[in-house]
Structure formats: C-alpha cells, structure tokens
Design an enzyme around this catalytic site. Structure first.
Site, PDB file in Angstrom:
ATOM      1  N   GLY A 177      43.338  82.466  84.543  1.00  0.00           N
ATOM      2  CA  GLY A 177      42.515  81.276  84.649  1.00  0.00           C
ATOM      3  C   GLY A 177      41.362  81.245  83.669  1.00  0.00           C
ATOM      4  N   GLY A 178      41.530  81.915  82.516  1.00  0.00           N
ATOM      5  CA  GLY A 178      40.484  81.913  81.511  1.00  0.00           C
ATOM      6  C   GLY A 178      39.402  82.957  81.725  1.00  0.00           C
ATOM      7  N   GLU A 213      45.048  90.074  70.888  1.00  0.00           N
ATOM      8  CA  GLU A 213      45.916  89.160  70.156  1.00  0.00           C
ATOM      9  C   GLU A 213      45.164  88.502  69.014  1.00  0.00           C
ATOM     10  OE1 GLU A 213      47.386  86.207  72.824  1.00  0.00           O
ATOM     11  OE2 GLU A 213      49.006  87.468  73.565  1.00  0.00           O
ATOM     12  N   HIS A 221      51.285  72.422  68.458  1.00  0.00           N
ATOM     13  CA  HIS A 221      51.938  72.865  69.694  1.00  0.00           C
ATOM     14  C   HIS A 221      53.307  72.183  69.783  1.00  0.00           C
ATOM     15  CE1 HIS A 221      51.595  73.160  74.403  1.00  0.00           C
ATOM     16  NE2 HIS A 221      52.783  73.478  73.959  1.00  0.00           N
ATOM     17  N   LYS A 251      47.748  67.770  77.549  1.00  0.00           N
ATOM     18  CA  LYS A 251      48.520  66.914  76.650  1.00  0.00           C
ATOM     19  C   LYS A 251      48.261  65.433  76.935  1.00  0.00           C
ATOM     20  CE  LYS A 251      52.096  70.448  76.853  1.00  0.00           C
ATOM     21  NZ  LYS A 251      53.402  70.803  77.445  1.00  0.00           N
ATOM     22  N   GLU A 297      57.737  77.092  74.752  1.00  0.00           N
ATOM     23  CA  GLU A 297      56.539  76.546  74.113  1.00  0.00           C
ATOM     24  C   GLU A 297      56.131  77.418  72.925  1.00  0.00           C
ATOM     25  OE1 GLU A 297      53.470  74.786  76.112  1.00  0.00           O
ATOM     26  OE2 GLU A 297      54.622  74.160  77.863  1.00  0.00           O
ATOM     27  N   GLU A 310      54.918  80.726  75.507  1.00  0.00           N
ATOM     28  CA  GLU A 310      55.341  80.972  76.888  1.00  0.00           C
ATOM     29  C   GLU A 310      56.599  80.178  77.174  1.00  0.00           C
ATOM     30  OE1 GLU A 310      52.334  79.641  79.578  1.00  0.00           O
ATOM     31  OE2 GLU A 310      52.280  77.610  78.780  1.00  0.00           O
ATOM     32  N   ASN A 312      58.200  77.718  80.210  1.00  0.00           N
ATOM     33  CA  ASN A 312      57.962  76.973  81.459  1.00  0.00           C
ATOM     34  C   ASN A 312      59.287  76.759  82.163  1.00  0.00           C
ATOM     35  OD1 ASN A 312      55.131  76.609  81.405  1.00  0.00           O
ATOM     36  ND2 ASN A 312      55.371  75.069  79.817  1.00  0.00           N
ATOM     37  N   ARG A 314      60.644  75.001  84.495  1.00  0.00           N
ATOM     38  CA  ARG A 314      60.634  73.802  85.341  1.00  0.00           C
ATOM     39  C   ARG A 314      60.881  72.583  84.468  1.00  0.00           C
ATOM     40  NH1 ARG A 314      55.788  71.555  83.755  1.00  0.00           N
ATOM     41  NH2 ARG A 314      54.146  73.010  83.153  1.00  0.00           N
TER      42      ARG A 314
END
Length: 468
Positions: A177-178, A213, A221, A251, A297, A310, A312, A314
């Site tokens: 969560g950052g 990283e 993106h 987005k 992604e 990553e 996703n 779904r």
C-alpha cells in the site's frame, strides 16, 4: 453446455455487462446490491431481465459470508467476482470451489491467482522464462553488502542508458500500500536510507528484508490482453496503452493498440516492442497453464525497453477497448462473455490465426471528479446524463438516464465507460472528441453547486494519445 445460474458478486457497470453476457450465453443470473446502490441501473435491469428473485440486498460487497449465503439461497452454481472486491483474492476463489456446496469461480483457478498475485514470485518466474522485468532484486535482501552492490550496479546501469540523474527505489519487502518505499539518488544516501528502512520494516512488519529496483521515469504503461481455457489453449487480444492517468496513477484513457507507428514517430521500434510484450506474455501464460482472462502489465522506457510490472488475474475495466478492435473469424468478440464461457469449462474453440485486429479503439472513463483539484471526487446528484448514438460508439453505465441519480459516497464516482472506434488513429480521435462534445452531463450538490467532471480533461488529453 449445461445451463448455470451465475451469482454476480459486484455492482454497477460490470454487473450489468456480466448480466448481459449471461443472457447472451443462455445462463441465468442473480445480482446483489447494497442500500447505497438501490438506485443503480444494475438493480433495475436485474429485476427486468430476471424477476424479483434475481436481486438480493446485502450489507457489503466485501462480505464473503453474505455472498455465499445468497448463492445458496438462490441455488447459484457459479460466481463472477467482476473486478475489484474479491476478483483477485485467492482465498475467496479457493473457498468458492472447496465449500460443501461448491461454486464454479469464473476466473483463473485459485492456485494461479495466488502464484501470480505475489509480485516477487511473478518477477522470479518471469526471469526464469527470460521475460524482462524492472532491474533489481527478485527476493528480499537482508545483507547490507549485497544490497550496496546491487544499488551500485543499478546506478551504473542507468548511467549507461544516458540517465543524467539515476534513481533507485528501496522497498520494505513485507510492506504494501505504498508503505516503506523511498527513492534514492546516490550511493552515500543509499547507505543511510537502507539502515533506516530496514529498522522501520522490522518494527512495522517484523521483517527487515528490502527490495531494490531501478526507478523508471517517463514510461508508458502498456498491457497485453490474454484469454485462455482449461485445456492449455492461449490467445491474446492485442495490446493497449493506459498511460493517461490521474495524479494518483488511476487510469483515465485507454487506447488499443498500445502504440501507433503507422503515423506516430517513436524513438525506438514500436512495432517490435508490441510484438515482444505479446510474445513474453503468451510465454508466461502458457508456462503457468493460465486458464481464463488476464492482463500482463508492462512499462516501456523512453528508449523502448519493456519491463513486466505485474499480472492481473481478472477481467479489467478496459477489456472493451481490446474487444472493439478485435474479431474472431470476422465476428465481434465480447471478452466478458468469453471469460464466462471458458470459466464454465468450455474450450476456446479458435486459435490466434482466427483473430484479426482492425482500427483503433479509445476508452474514456467518465468520472465525477475535479482534475483541477488533484482529481478529488465530486459528490452530488446527477440530474441529466445522455449521449449520442453512433455505430462506432459503445457506452456502459449504471447511471439511469430517465431520473436523477445520487452518487453513492461509499464508492468511486465512476459514471460511465465510453468506447469509440475509428478506422485509424486520427478518425478514432475525431470520433472521441465528437462524443465528448455531445455528452450531456449535469448535476448539483447539496450546496447547489454545479457538477464537476473530467470531460474537459479527457478532451485535452485526446490530442496527444499514443504520443511518447
């Protein structure tokens, strides 16, 4: 194929689209809603198409016990999570299929959700398959000397790329969560940040491991739409570009395909980048025996280097912009319907050679928000909402057009998704602006102030779509 009853465990626009896909496929459905969503169009359509017994009130879309109780009471045989909520929760998917009265989970099997939902594991798997990932660690680092050596290598790597001011990210590996992330621009500061962040991680998470990283600036993106069945068949429905976002990395405009080298000049071979990210995504999907709809992604650097970000596991909001440029054996495709069909056990029934791509699609997310005020949400009542009817336009919305609609404060103030198509990029942009200029969207809040929306932001951004 056996007829099923699908519990649609979601709300709004995606609930409507799943409902309509079920109807086209010949399956029954049951919907849920909360008190705040009683005026949503998905409630009205559930009763219209399925009768009073097709709609159940619940207290929360995130209460698994309530959802499974509805499934049992309605005798549902499958469950569709939509996106958000439980869509990528492997525990929920596992519970659905392993309970005393099992349900088919319309999505990948829970083991795949678990495997690809772990970003460290996904990165490690990608590297094993020679799929490029953001340079850096693929496992938690606990040794200061190892961390410093990796940091030095990343700074040198960026300088070799011509980056004047290299930056790396130091992350608490157990964070989320950052939390526990810092940017570092030189090796001396890295040493002090590393000590501080490891101490913080130990206090907060009980684990002082860190990930290191490269920080990628000014990237685009991109995404690859994967569709697969349970029998090892994997295809893709092209690429899309999701670079136009809010300040919070949410987005706002998606475009398919991901680049347009026919008329736009790039500083790299854009066509090759698109081919490569498709190749890498399909390679991974086949390796893990991916078995439903999913999105790989990517970020692409200004020099044209793609890095997997990553996976996703779904359906995504932007599935429709991939569908609008795609055809299977010359016929339109509905990726949500494909997801349901494959999730219920059918075979894909076509190969990549049967899929063709034509034109350019643009998806606009119409939201009650103020882009000028850091995209803060607007709360109030929609009094008028209408749009033109064109053959190149599809609009999906849970907002009724025949009566006022109060935006629920418990959820994001998304109002509609609009997808336009054009023979080429220029025509798609012209159609997009034509649509945005003809939308009627009016409302007031409790202070009688006029509605705020992102329509002007969408218009402004349309001109430079796909320019890198």
């Amino acid at each position: 194929m056996k007829t099923h009853k699908v519990l649609i465990a979601n709300r709004g626009e995606i609930a409507i689209r799943v409902m309509e896909a079920c109807r086209r496929l010949g399956h029954k459905f049951v919907c849920v809603y909360t008190a705040d969503d009683k005026d949503s169009l998905h409630c009205e359509l559930a009763i219209k198409y399925g009768g009073e017994k097709s709609l159940y009130r619940i207290s929360s879309y995130q209460d698994a016990n309530e959802l499974f109780a509805v499934a049992d009471h309605s005798k549902a045989t499958a469950i569709h999570p939509g996106y958000g909520f439980f869509a990528e929760n492997y525990r929920f998917a596992r519970r659905a299929v392993q309970r005393t009265r099992p349900l088919i989970f319309i999505g990948p099997n829970w083991q795949i959700i678990k495997e690809l939902g772990d970003k460290i594991n996904t990165k490690r798997l990608a590297r094993k398959l020679d799929v490029p990932t953001v340079p850096g660690s693929d496992k938690p680092i606990y040794d200061d000397l190892e961390a410093e050596e990796l940091a030095r290598n990343l700074f040198n790597f960026q300088k070799e790329q011509g980056i004047e001011y290299p930056v790396i990210l130091v992350k608490a590996s157990a964070g989320g969560g950052g939390m526990g992330i810092e940017e570092v621009g030189d090796l001396d500061r890295f040493r002090s940040v590393l000590r501080r962040l490891r101490n913080y991680a130990q206090r907060q998470f009980g684990n002082d491991g860190v990930l290191i990283e490269q920080r990628v600036f000014d990237f685009n993106h991109l995404e690859v739409q994967i569709v697969a069945d349970r029998y090892g068949n994997v295809v893709h429905f092209g690429t899309r570009n999701c670079t136009i976002q809010s300040t919070g990395r949410q987005k706002r405009i998606e475009v398919a395909p991901g680049f347009y080298p026919k008329t736009i000049s790039y500083a790299f071979d854009a066509a090759k980048v698109l081919r490569d990210i498709v190749k890498y995504s399909v390679r991974m999907a086949k390796h893990v025996r991916y078995d439903n709809v999913g999105t790989w992604e990517w970020i692409v650097s200004p020099t044209g280097q793609p890095f997997l970000m990553e996976v996703n596991t779904r359906i995504q909001v932007e599935n429709g912009v991939s569908a609008i440029i795609s055809k299977v054996r010359g016929k339109e495709v509905d990726i949500i319907a494909e997801q349901i069909r494959l999730g219920l056990g059918e075979k894909l029934g076509y190969s990549q050679e049967n899929i063709s791509f034509t034109g350019v699609g643009i998806e606009y997310r119409i939201i009650a928000e103020s882009p000028e005020d850091n995209f803060s949400p607007w709360v109030g009542t929609i009094e008028k909402f209408s749009w033109p009817n064109y053959p190149w336009l599809k609009v999906f919305s849970h907002v009724p057009q025949d009566r006022p609609y109060e935006i629920p404060t418990d959820y994001d103030p998304n109002l509609a998704l609009a997808i336009v198509w054009g023979e080429n990029l220029e025509e798609a942009k012209q159609n997009g602006l034509k649509f945005l200029n003809e939308v009627v969207l009016e409302g007031k809040n409790n202070k009688q102030e006029n509605l705020k929306s992102n329509l002007n932001f969408l218009k402004q951004k349309t001109e430079n779509i796909l320019v890198f």
